[in-house]
Design a protein around this motif. Structure first.
Motif: not given
Lengths: 229, 229
Positions: A20-28, A36-41, A43-45, A47-50
């Protein structure tokens, strides 16, 4: 710098918070998980926060490992060695494994405020034994609790970074410094990871005893020590 | 509170610094040393720095131990067990031994940034095995460096206090809080001393690497955790 960060075990609270913190900082960022499904979920969460601008995706751990050169291990200690063995054929040469694992006694039914003795000295040193040649290991982030990472706002905790690979250590200090409030400090060789791992057990004990979310700050060093450089 | 504090090994830099701080705070302090004359000289120096009002004297270690109920051990690890065996017949019943010892590998010719493994888990737990029944052991002050203690002004370091004797722990937290800048934190049972001792090795390594005098602060706990109460 167009690196991709894969957080393996990123559906757990610690890995989720770092991603979350790195996504907020603009990192990939790629969230890795056994599922994989839980990983995707997850990631979606994130995306909602960041925000939709966040460059985040979710994959099974091995796929995430193959797709990134900066890998962050945030799995419970009981799954640590098995994951590394599974990933061995997948690592890209030249990649960096950042180990945030703490061998808490809880892994074998003991207390979260105690650690297990690891033969190599620390979980991070065990990792160094289990990765292929050409992969560097860096110990960091053990002392930043998941509650703090997942809360809003800057973090009141330093990140001590230990590695035998000077360049890899520098890369990870720069990554740590992307988290608001964090000061990244060069803690020397990987062997010192054993102390960082023990500190986590102490902090967990203090947090339980005093009902807080404890962290540490290192005092008394000259300003250059805190720049993450 | 009319207790007397004996700092055993108080002619060394760490013990001298603690004795100085407590003398400055108006406590009655005895410097203990193998050599009564050197103890007296150290006491005179503290009197010069703290003012003539300082209640400080110097004695041979065993005499100092017999004259006080609050004993602070600041000897190098290589002299630790031998001193405790020497003091065994002298301890007053009900006294408190505060152990600030760190089993640095330097004791056996190794590095100051590494620790030795102590069978009991920590130097402080070894102490608990070597004192007579009725004497309580408290681990504290390992992480406050001697340069910081001997400098002027408040100290930017927390003191984590560990003991199996709740009342003794409370007494030592109050004593720690007499040093300006120090926040005394209850760190739980004596078994946690092993982590405090390891932290010292980390701090020494950081101080050498970054050319400073490092300490630690614990963040994220509620205010009551820092009161020393």
């Amino acid at each position: 710098m167009s690196r991709t960060i894969a957080v393996l075990g990123g559906t757990g609270a610690e890995g989720f918070g770092l991603a979350l913190r790195w996504a907020q900082a603009g990192e990939t960022v790629i969230i890795g998980s056994r599922d994989a499904k839980r990983a995707q979920e997850a990631a979606d969460k994130i995306k909602q926060r960041a925000g939709a601008i966040a460059k985040i995706s979710g994959m099974e751990n091995a796929a995430a490992c193959a797709a990134a050169e900066l890998l962050v291990l945030t799995v419970p200690f009981e799954g640590h060695a098995a994951l590394l063995k599974q990933l061995k054929p997948v690592f890209r040469s030249g990649s960096i494994v950042v180990d945030a694992t703490v061998p808490l006694a809880a892994s074998v039914g003991g207390r979260v405020s105690r650690t297990l003795g690891v033969w190599q000295g620390s979980a991070a040193q065990e990792t160094a034994e289990l990765v292929p040649d050409g992969v560097s290991v860096v110990a960091a982030f053990q002392n930043v609790g998941s509650e703090i990472l997942n809360a809003e706002g800057p973090i009141d905790c330093d990140v001590i970074v230990c590695s035998d690979d000077i360049e890899a250590g520098k890369t990870v200090r720069a990554l740590a410094a992307k988290i608001p409030g964090v000061r990244a400090i060069d803690g020397g060789k990987l062997e010192n990871a054993r102390i960082l791992e023990q500190i986590t057990a102490l902090l967990i004990g203090l947090s339980i005893r005093h009902k807080g979310h404890s962290g540490i700050r290192i005092t008394g060093l000259p300003p250059a020590a805190y720049t993450g450089g």
